[in-house]
Motif scaffolding. Sequence first.
Motif, PDB file in Angstrom:
ATOM      1  N   HIS A 466       0.856  -1.194   0.000  1.00  0.00           N
ATOM      2  CA  HIS A 466       0.000   0.000   0.000  1.00  0.00           C
ATOM      3  C   HIS A 466       0.892   1.244   0.000  1.00  0.00           C
ATOM      4  N   VAL A 467       0.639   2.140  -0.925  1.00  0.00           N
ATOM      5  CA  VAL A 467       1.373   3.403  -0.988  1.00  0.00           C
ATOM      6  C   VAL A 467       0.405   4.538  -0.678  1.00  0.00           C
ATOM      7  N   LEU A 468       0.815   5.441   0.209  1.00  0.00           N
ATOM      8  CA  LEU A 468       0.017   6.622   0.499  1.00  0.00           C
ATOM      9  C   LEU A 468       0.735   7.813  -0.075  1.00  0.00           C
ATOM     10  N   ALA A 469       0.001   8.576  -0.872  1.00  0.00           N
ATOM     11  CA  ALA A 469       0.582   9.797  -1.432  1.00  0.00           C
ATOM     12  C   ALA A 469      -0.256  10.969  -0.948  1.00  0.00           C
ATOM     13  N   THR A 470       0.402  11.991  -0.416  1.00  0.00           N
ATOM     14  CA  THR A 470      -0.353  13.169   0.013  1.00  0.00           C
ATOM     15  C   THR A 470       0.173  14.397  -0.715  1.00  0.00           C
ATOM     16  N   VAL A 471      -0.771  15.240  -1.140  1.00  0.00           N
ATOM     17  CA  VAL A 471      -0.399  16.541  -1.704  1.00  0.00           C
ATOM     18  C   VAL A 471      -1.273  17.601  -1.048  1.00  0.00           C
ATOM     19  N   ILE A 472      -0.704  18.770  -0.899  1.00  0.00           N
ATOM     20  CA  ILE A 472      -1.438  19.869  -0.283  1.00  0.00           C
ATOM     21  C   ILE A 472      -1.468  21.030  -1.272  1.00  0.00           C
ATOM     22  N   LEU A 473      -2.652  21.612  -1.454  1.00  0.00           N
ATOM     23  CA  LEU A 473      -2.814  22.743  -2.374  1.00  0.00           C
ATOM     24  C   LEU A 473      -3.438  23.908  -1.609  1.00  0.00           C
ATOM     25  N   ASP A 474      -3.124  25.115  -2.031  1.00  0.00           N
ATOM     26  CA  ASP A 474      -3.765  26.259  -1.371  1.00  0.00           C
ATOM     27  C   ASP A 474      -5.038  26.662  -2.105  1.00  0.00           C
ATOM     28  N   GLU A 475      -5.651  27.751  -1.678  1.00  0.00           N
ATOM     29  CA  GLU A 475      -6.981  28.082  -2.229  1.00  0.00           C
ATOM     30  C   GLU A 475      -6.935  28.496  -3.689  1.00  0.00           C
ATOM     31  N   TRP A 484       4.213  13.840  -0.847  1.00  0.00           N
ATOM     32  CA  TRP A 484       4.818  13.039   0.202  1.00  0.00           C
ATOM     33  C   TRP A 484       4.356  11.590   0.046  1.00  0.00           C
ATOM     34  N   ILE A 485       5.296  10.648   0.198  1.00  0.00           N
ATOM     35  CA  ILE A 485       4.982   9.227   0.031  1.00  0.00           C
ATOM     36  C   ILE A 485       5.242   8.455   1.316  1.00  0.00           C
ATOM     37  N   GLU A 486       4.301   7.592   1.697  1.00  0.00           N
ATOM     38  CA  GLU A 486       4.553   6.615   2.758  1.00  0.00           C
ATOM     39  C   GLU A 486       4.298   5.222   2.186  1.00  0.00           C
ATOM     40  N   LEU A 487       5.181   4.285   2.536  1.00  0.00           N
ATOM     41  CA  LEU A 487       5.036   2.906   2.065  1.00  0.00           C
ATOM     42  C   LEU A 487       4.591   2.010   3.213  1.00  0.00           C
ATOM     43  N   MET A 488       3.728   1.070   2.902  1.00  0.00           N
ATOM     44  CA  MET A 488       3.356   0.069   3.914  1.00  0.00           C
ATOM     45  C   MET A 488       3.338  -1.282   3.201  1.00  0.00           C
ATOM     46  N   GLY A 489       4.164  -2.191   3.696  1.00  0.00           N
ATOM     47  CA  GLY A 489       4.218  -3.521   3.074  1.00  0.00           C
ATOM     48  C   GLY A 489       4.952  -3.522   1.758  1.00  0.00           C
ATOM     49  N   ARG A 531      -1.691   8.232  -8.933  1.00  0.00           N
ATOM     50  CA  ARG A 531      -1.756   6.763  -8.859  1.00  0.00           C
ATOM     51  C   ARG A 531      -0.957   6.154 -10.002  1.00  0.00           C
ATOM     52  N   ARG A 532      -1.133   6.701 -11.188  1.00  0.00           N
ATOM     53  CA  ARG A 532      -0.456   6.166 -12.366  1.00  0.00           C
ATOM     54  C   ARG A 532       1.072   6.290 -12.213  1.00  0.00           C
ATOM     55  N   ILE A 533       1.510   7.450 -11.772  1.00  0.00           N
ATOM     56  CA  ILE A 533       2.958   7.670 -11.643  1.00  0.00           C
ATOM     57  C   ILE A 533       3.554   6.779 -10.557  1.00  0.00           C
ATOM     58  N   VAL A 534       2.869   6.685  -9.430  1.00  0.00           N
ATOM     59  CA  VAL A 534       3.356   5.831  -8.333  1.00  0.00           C
ATOM     60  C   VAL A 534       3.482   4.392  -8.812  1.00  0.00           C
ATOM     61  N   ARG A 535       2.475   3.935  -9.540  1.00  0.00           N
ATOM     62  CA  ARG A 535       2.520   2.545 -10.012  1.00  0.00           C
ATOM     63  C   ARG A 535       3.626   2.333 -11.032  1.00  0.00           C
ATOM     64  N   GLN A 536       3.793   3.316 -11.919  1.00  0.00           N
ATOM     65  CA  GLN A 536       4.884   3.200 -12.910  1.00  0.00           C
ATOM     66  C   GLN A 536       6.231   3.050 -12.224  1.00  0.00           C
ATOM     67  N   VAL A 537       6.475   3.922 -11.262  1.00  0.00           N
ATOM     68  CA  VAL A 537       7.753   3.854 -10.554  1.00  0.00           C
ATOM     69  C   VAL A 537       7.890   2.504  -9.856  1.00  0.00           C
ATOM     70  N   VAL A 548      -2.768   2.186  -4.138  1.00  0.00           N
ATOM     71  CA  VAL A 548      -2.348   3.560  -3.886  1.00  0.00           C
ATOM     72  C   VAL A 548      -3.527   4.343  -3.328  1.00  0.00           C
ATOM     73  N   THR A 549      -3.323   4.986  -2.202  1.00  0.00           N
ATOM     74  CA  THR A 549      -4.328   5.919  -1.683  1.00  0.00           C
ATOM     75  C   THR A 549      -3.750   7.323  -1.788  1.00  0.00           C
ATOM     76  N   VAL A 550      -4.498   8.201  -2.432  1.00  0.00           N
ATOM     77  CA  VAL A 550      -4.045   9.574  -2.617  1.00  0.00           C
ATOM     78  C   VAL A 550      -4.892  10.479  -1.736  1.00  0.00           C
ATOM     79  N   VAL A 551      -4.236  11.291  -0.942  1.00  0.00           N
ATOM     80  CA  VAL A 551      -4.956  12.269  -0.127  1.00  0.00           C
ATOM     81  C   VAL A 551      -4.612  13.661  -0.659  1.00  0.00           C
ATOM     82  N   VAL A 552      -5.623  14.327  -1.211  1.00  0.00           N
ATOM     83  CA  VAL A 552      -5.440  15.700  -1.696  1.00  0.00           C
ATOM     84  C   VAL A 552      -6.018  16.640  -0.634  1.00  0.00           C
ATOM     85  N   SER A 553      -5.160  17.428   0.008  1.00  0.00           N
ATOM     86  CA  SER A 553      -5.646  18.375   1.012  1.00  0.00           C
ATOM     87  C   SER A 553      -5.676  19.771   0.398  1.00  0.00           C
TER      88      SER A 553
END
Lengths: 558, 558
Positions: A466-475, A484-489, A531-537, A548-553
């Motif tokens: 499981h890969v977690l990807a987080t991105v933060i955007l402003d208004e 940011w990437i976190e790996l699990m397993g 998701r596509r880029i994470v999987r390609q890599v 892949v779980t993507v969190v867009v804040s």
Amino acid sequence: MKRERLIYLPLGGAGEIGMNAYVYGWGAPGKERLILVDMGVTFPDMDNAPGVEVIMPDITWLEERVSRLEAIFITHAHEDHIGALGHLWPKLKARVYARKFTSAIGRLKLEELGLPGDAITTVAARPEVVEAGPFRVQFVPLSHSIPESAALIIDTPGGRIVHSGDFKLDRDPVVGEAWDDALWQQIAEEAPVKALMCDSTNVFSTHPGRSESTLAGPLAELIGRAQGMFVATTFGSNVARLRTLAEAAAAAGRTVCVMGRSMKRMLAVAQETGVMTAFPRTVSPEEALEIPRASLMLLVTGSQGERRAAAAALSRGKYLGHEMKAGDTFLFSSRTIPGNEKEVFRIWNALSAIGVRVVDDEGGLYHVSGHANRPDLEHVHRLLLPDMLIPMHGEHRHLSEHVRIATEAGIAAQVAVNGMMVDLTGEVPAVVEYVDTGRLYLDGSVLIGALDGVIRNRIRMALNGHVLATVILDESDEPMGEPWIELMGLTPLGRGGRDLAETMENELAEWMNRATRKVLKDDGRIEDDIRRIVRQVAVEEIGKKPEVTVVVSRLVAE
Amino acid sequence: MKRERLIYLPLGGAGEIGMNAYVYGWGAPGKERLILVDMGVTFPDMDNAPGVEVIMPDITWLEERVSRLEAIFITHAHEDHIGALGHLWPKLKARVYARKFTSAIGRLKLEELGLPGDAITTVAARPEVVEAGPFRVQFVPLSHSIPESAALIIDTPGGRIVHSGDFKLDRDPVVGEAWDDALWQQIAEEAPVKALMCDSTNVFSTHPGRSESTLAGPLAELIGRAQGMFVATTFGSNVARLRTLAEAAAAAGRTVCVMGRSMKRMLAVAQETGVMTAFPRTVSPEEALEIPRASLMLLVTGSQGERRAAAAALSRGKYLGHEMKAGDTFLFSSRTIPGNEKEVFRIWNALSAIGVRVVDDEGGLYHVSGHANRPDLEHVHRLLLPDMLIPMHGEHRHLSEHVRIATEAGIAAQVAVNGMMVDLTGEVPAVVEYVDTGRLYLDGSVLIGALDGVIRNRIRMALNGHVLATVILDESDEPMGEPWIELMGLTPLGRGGRDLAETMENELAEWMNRATRKVLKDDGRIEDDIRRIVRQVAVEEIGKKPEVTVVVSRLVAE
């Protein structure tokens, strides 16, 4: 009004071994009054249902028709027949009928979950009759591998049905009632048997079944010869076996100590309900510590290799102060259910490494099955001479083999798997409807549907990581910082020792630099791209396609 | 200088069935010159290694002593003996020796991974001798269930060792060399056998093994009688079985079509290398479509129920244009390896539902084992009269049983599991050292250690589900927005239908409001607190304790 009919509908247990639940109905089509026979569970494994406690039939069909449900009958207290009672009864709330021992076990199950134990009415064996709408039901004692197993005689305006439950032809079952040809002949003569719903578990066993009583001699000899401590495991509910083992131990001058909650409960209920009167004296695990090893027999749970049960615990080391040593004997007085081999052999190997002598059933010397073998089934077919036979309690291969032998004997037989509604009214069984069925999982404390996707996602994480990807955007949709990437397993290092998360983050940062305002406005697009880029890599670096779980804040100015 | 010694060290295959790898050494302690016999894999399952491709021995011990490694010998081309060659050879780069068929398979494996196929030298059978440092090694043909299986005679200054490899006593093996008592007698007379390292797989089978050739009659009869299409599965490497099946088909007027990459490869290599000359004509799956079903036999891979293999594909529906129908026959000419029962029965049940007649080995009528049974092992002990016996190729229970029967026959025998270094120099085997061993997983394209924690995390996600919690803080440690929860593999609804993620978010928001500056400065504290709160909510709402990943993002003014 349409002609009334007699229907049969398995919701569980037909096309599988486990989670038995069978519906019978009588009345005008769509208005039949209904009864349910058995509410069992089946057990999960890592392949199909990781993390799940137990699996039970999806009874939505019945829930939607609960006003037509007259009663529930439980044939016996094995988990695959009674295990779902506490979980599913609140959906139905119909009166439950069972024999004394089964009732006692059922009440414990209800009360553990805060449900009313008195929802169960204890019924005596035939000739007592339970009237439930158009059904008149009798419990007929027969021999199995638990006390007070029963077949049901279900008399309906459409004729007599015999629902065999789980049974074997044991004329000397050690505990409980023997198989009785004369009784069954009488039942068939009293009213012709329209349909026999019949246990199919052992249809591939071509030799006649053997009596529980045949084990006493070999067990006594084995235990009599043994040096050191003797430990035996069997199914906790096989009270007859426990008695045979305990008596052999007593005869050999050994004191018996029972370890394992389920086994102790079964023994206690068997004694309280009077189904078993004689049982050698037992001592507690603490008291047993005072007894010389060579004068001791432990009766333990865990014959299927269950990791938390006493057998596995003893194979790993000390359990309740007791420890096996070189020269001791460990007996599997049980059969390994297909799928449990690895767990059972794990115990065997661990004990072997200690120097314990391990004995298994040795082809029937120390264990007999609780189900009727093929010649026994054929004997019952001949005794009852039913117009129709519908096999149950079997995988498809068992059911179709059972149909084959019944058909050869001139009986109209039909494979009916879960969800196939069969009309029994005519001369031959007729499949009239396919009903949606399925499985419910007890996951933690919650019931979830097998198709909800929850378990599918767990299996995917187990296979792919499981890969977690987080991105933060402003208004104004501007990225704040880098993804940011976190790996699990997943392994932290890819090819050539490159840091996998860093490689992903670099690729994502590049993508973000190039991304247009239109993309960055659109959470869906962002998630898809990431998701596509994470999987390609991942495919390039480690040859895997992770979840892949993507969190867009999106931060909003406050 | 210390006295030279002869050592044996299993790195895989002893205490398990699979991933064989055995080291022998001769020389002063700590300076022994070494050889490695076999480089096998074992197969993962969901319980122990979800998502992993194959498992192989951790050969770190040997890597660290690679300058002392003289050569690698491969006894035969089964995956549990050769499967790790392509993955582990780059760590050792020693010359590999094998017989012709095994070489051919090994070269394919190396070349698939871009490695030099000519790292393998093809060796003829005894009397050819490979000199490798102090070792003189001969390949002695014997019968197994794959062409050109071999025992090794390893002559050392410390005496003659016989490494049995996998074998059975087959005096008429259909393909390849028969077992030859006279040859083995000669080998034992030529030089006394100091130590026999011996296959233990079938030590619990108490009847003498049966010859491959005994299957021809029953198979011909079964296939001759069959209506409709006939499909048979067996191990792809059992070329003798494939020939027996194909010849029975040809005799019954059926054309043979082989489906499945591994089976086709084995047949092709057997023919190219000349180990099998006669084989009935085969057609491609496309050509087979033109042949009437009753004149066709498909030979398919997947006898262990492998989901991607031809047998499973055919049980699910059309495969390469072919489809099974009611009245067809499907034969498992194979034994189900413990642990694979569910997958095999899944195929059987699916075919049964179509109306296909499924036939299994029927107690030996249509399958024989490739390993020596107990009486056969005892025969070999008597023929070779070794001073010592070390059982291999078995779980602990097999090894200790093998030791028991050898000891009863007066042979000094010793259980040695992976990592136990045994000194063979003296009169009796002596365990002199315990070496760290373990397992390597091929996960995707990467080798990872079994204890790296990667797989443990996957198993935990599968059992418990995974919760992602993200919080964002600004440069003065002030929370920006509220904590955010994503669930993976967990039911979205808790008790009373409450949204689980929302409940967690609410609890986290409350905690954040109360959190002191000191806590919010400290990522570790934040993670611990969030993990604890998330788990508390999960236990209350759904009765599960999920894995939790916390992402703390700190935005820095740019």
